[in-house]
Motif scaffolding. Structure first.
Motif, short mmCIF file in Angstrom:
data_model
loop_
_atom_site.label_atom_id
_atom_site.label_comp_id
_atom_site.label_asym_id
_atom_site.label_seq_id
_atom_site.Cartn_x
_atom_site.Cartn_y
_atom_site.Cartn_z
N ALA A 72 58.62 41.49 30.73
CA ALA A 72 58.06 40.16 30.99
C ALA A 72 57.39 40.12 32.35
CB ALA A 72 59.15 39.10 30.89
N PHE A 73 58.00 40.77 33.34
CA PHE A 73 57.41 40.82 34.68
C PHE A 73 56.08 41.57 34.65
CE2 PHE A 73 56.98 42.82 38.89
CZ PHE A 73 56.91 41.69 39.66
N GLY A 74 56.03 42.68 33.91
CA GLY A 74 54.79 43.43 33.79
C GLY A 74 53.69 42.61 33.13
N GLU A 75 54.05 41.87 32.07
CA GLU A 75 53.07 41.01 31.42
C GLU A 75 52.58 39.93 32.38
OE1 GLU A 75 54.77 39.41 27.84
OE2 GLU A 75 55.25 41.41 27.08
N SER A 76 53.49 39.37 33.16
CA SER A 76 53.12 38.34 34.13
C SER A 76 52.18 38.91 35.19
CB SER A 76 54.38 37.79 34.80
OG SER A 76 54.06 36.89 35.82
N MET A 77 52.49 40.10 35.66
CA MET A 77 51.62 40.73 36.67
C MET A 77 50.24 41.01 36.10
SD MET A 77 53.19 41.11 39.59
CE MET A 77 52.31 42.44 40.37
N ALA A 78 50.18 41.46 34.86
CA ALA A 78 48.88 41.74 34.23
C ALA A 78 48.09 40.45 34.08
CB ALA A 78 49.09 42.39 32.87
N CYS A 79 48.76 39.39 33.66
CA CYS A 79 48.09 38.09 33.50
C CYS A 79 47.59 37.58 34.84
CB CYS A 79 49.06 37.10 32.87
SG CYS A 79 48.34 35.50 32.53
N SER A 80 48.42 37.68 35.87
CA SER A 80 48.03 37.24 37.21
C SER A 80 46.87 38.07 37.73
CB SER A 80 49.20 37.34 38.18
OG SER A 80 50.24 36.50 37.79
N GLY A 81 46.95 39.37 37.50
CA GLY A 81 45.87 40.25 37.95
C GLY A 81 44.55 39.90 37.31
N GLU A 82 44.59 39.60 36.01
CA GLU A 82 43.36 39.20 35.31
C GLU A 82 42.83 37.90 35.88
OE1 GLU A 82 44.33 39.03 31.17
OE2 GLU A 82 44.83 41.16 31.08
N ALA A 83 43.72 36.95 36.14
CA ALA A 83 43.29 35.65 36.67
C ALA A 83 42.64 35.81 38.03
CB ALA A 83 44.48 34.70 36.76
N PHE A 84 43.23 36.65 38.88
CA PHE A 84 42.65 36.83 40.21
C PHE A 84 41.35 37.63 40.16
CE2 PHE A 84 46.99 35.84 41.72
CZ PHE A 84 46.65 34.80 42.56
N SER A 85 41.25 38.58 39.27
CA SER A 85 40.02 39.35 39.20
C SER A 85 38.87 38.51 38.67
CB SER A 85 40.21 40.61 38.35
OG SER A 85 40.41 40.27 36.99
N GLU A 86 39.17 37.56 37.76
CA GLU A 86 38.14 36.68 37.24
C GLU A 86 37.64 35.72 38.31
OE1 GLU A 86 39.73 34.72 33.83
OE2 GLU A 86 39.86 36.56 32.67
N GLU A 87 38.51 35.37 39.24
CA GLU A 87 38.16 34.41 40.28
C GLU A 87 37.86 35.10 41.61
OE1 GLU A 87 37.73 31.15 39.84
OE2 GLU A 87 38.16 31.43 37.72
N ALA A 88 37.45 36.33 41.57
CA ALA A 88 37.20 37.06 42.81
C ALA A 88 36.14 36.38 43.65
CB ALA A 88 36.79 38.50 42.52
N GLY A 89 35.12 35.83 43.03
CA GLY A 89 34.07 35.15 43.77
C GLY A 89 34.58 33.90 44.47
N ALA A 90 35.55 33.24 43.90
CA ALA A 90 36.09 32.03 44.51
C ALA A 90 36.89 32.35 45.76
CB ALA A 90 36.97 31.29 43.50
N ALA A 91 37.49 33.53 45.81
CA ALA A 91 38.27 33.91 46.97
C ALA A 91 37.38 34.27 48.15
CB ALA A 91 39.17 35.10 46.63
N ASP A 92 36.17 34.66 47.89
CA ASP A 92 35.23 35.04 48.95
C ASP A 92 33.95 34.23 48.76
OD1 ASP A 92 34.21 36.33 51.12
OD2 ASP A 92 33.59 38.10 50.00
N PRO A 93 33.94 32.97 49.23
CA PRO A 93 32.77 32.12 48.99
C PRO A 93 31.53 32.62 49.73
CG PRO A 93 34.29 31.05 50.50
CD PRO A 93 34.95 32.31 50.03
N SER A 94 30.41 32.22 49.21
CA SER A 94 29.16 32.61 49.86
C SER A 94 29.04 31.90 51.21
CB SER A 94 27.98 32.23 48.97
OG SER A 94 27.89 30.81 48.89
N ARG A 95 28.13 32.36 52.02
CA ARG A 95 27.93 31.77 53.35
C ARG A 95 27.51 30.30 53.22
NH1 ARG A 95 24.64 35.11 57.72
NH2 ARG A 95 26.44 36.40 57.33
N ASP A 96 26.64 30.01 52.27
CA ASP A 96 26.20 28.62 52.06
C ASP A 96 27.35 27.73 51.62
OD1 ASP A 96 23.63 29.35 52.74
OD2 ASP A 96 22.99 29.64 50.64
N GLN A 97 28.18 28.24 50.71
CA GLN A 97 29.31 27.45 50.23
C GLN A 97 30.29 27.19 51.37
OE1 GLN A 97 31.43 29.15 46.93
NE2 GLN A 97 32.91 27.49 46.85
N ARG A 98 30.54 28.18 52.19
CA ARG A 98 31.46 28.03 53.32
C ARG A 98 30.90 27.01 54.31
NH1 ARG A 98 36.22 27.36 54.77
NH2 ARG A 98 36.79 28.21 56.76
N ALA A 99 29.61 27.06 54.58
CA ALA A 99 28.99 26.10 55.50
C ALA A 99 29.11 24.68 54.94
CB ALA A 99 27.53 26.47 55.74
#
Length: 99
Positions: free
Chosen positions: A53-80
């Motif tokens: 169950a922990f492995g499944e949770s980690m895989a699910c979390s990993g997928e969620a974070f990889s899909e939102e990679a752009g949100a974690a590092d906003p563009s310069r315009d978005q940050r401004a």
């Protein structure tokens, strides 16, 4: 120093004890060994289920974070834009306190 002590095995239900003794005899082991083996098997099954169950949770979390990679590092315009919005909110708060 004394040697190892035997487990104290008390069963409130005589039928339960008889069933466990019969199962131990069928396996060719002592009652203590049968009970300890069963307890170990159950504990390792619980551990395996937890780790699966922990492995499944980690895989699910990993997928969620990889899909939102752009949100974690906003563009310069978005940050401004975010910084400007924060400044405007802080100015509104200051004006509200001054009034």
């Amino acid at each position: 120093m004394s040697g190892p002590k035997a487990m104290s095995l008390r069963f409130p239900d005589p039928a339960q004890r008889a069933a466990i003794e019969a199962a131990a005899r069928q396996e060719g082991v002592s009652l203590q060994e049968y009970i300890l083996s069963a307890a170990y098997a159950r504990a390792t099954a619980v551990e395996k289920r937890f780790l699966d169950a922990f492995g499944e949770s980690m895989a699910c979390s990993g997928e969620a974070f990889s899909e939102e990679a752009g949100a974690a590092d906003p563009s310069r315009d978005q940050r401004a834009a975010e910084l400007q919005a924060r400044r405007e909110l802080e100015e509104q708060r200051e004006r509200g306190h001054a009034a």
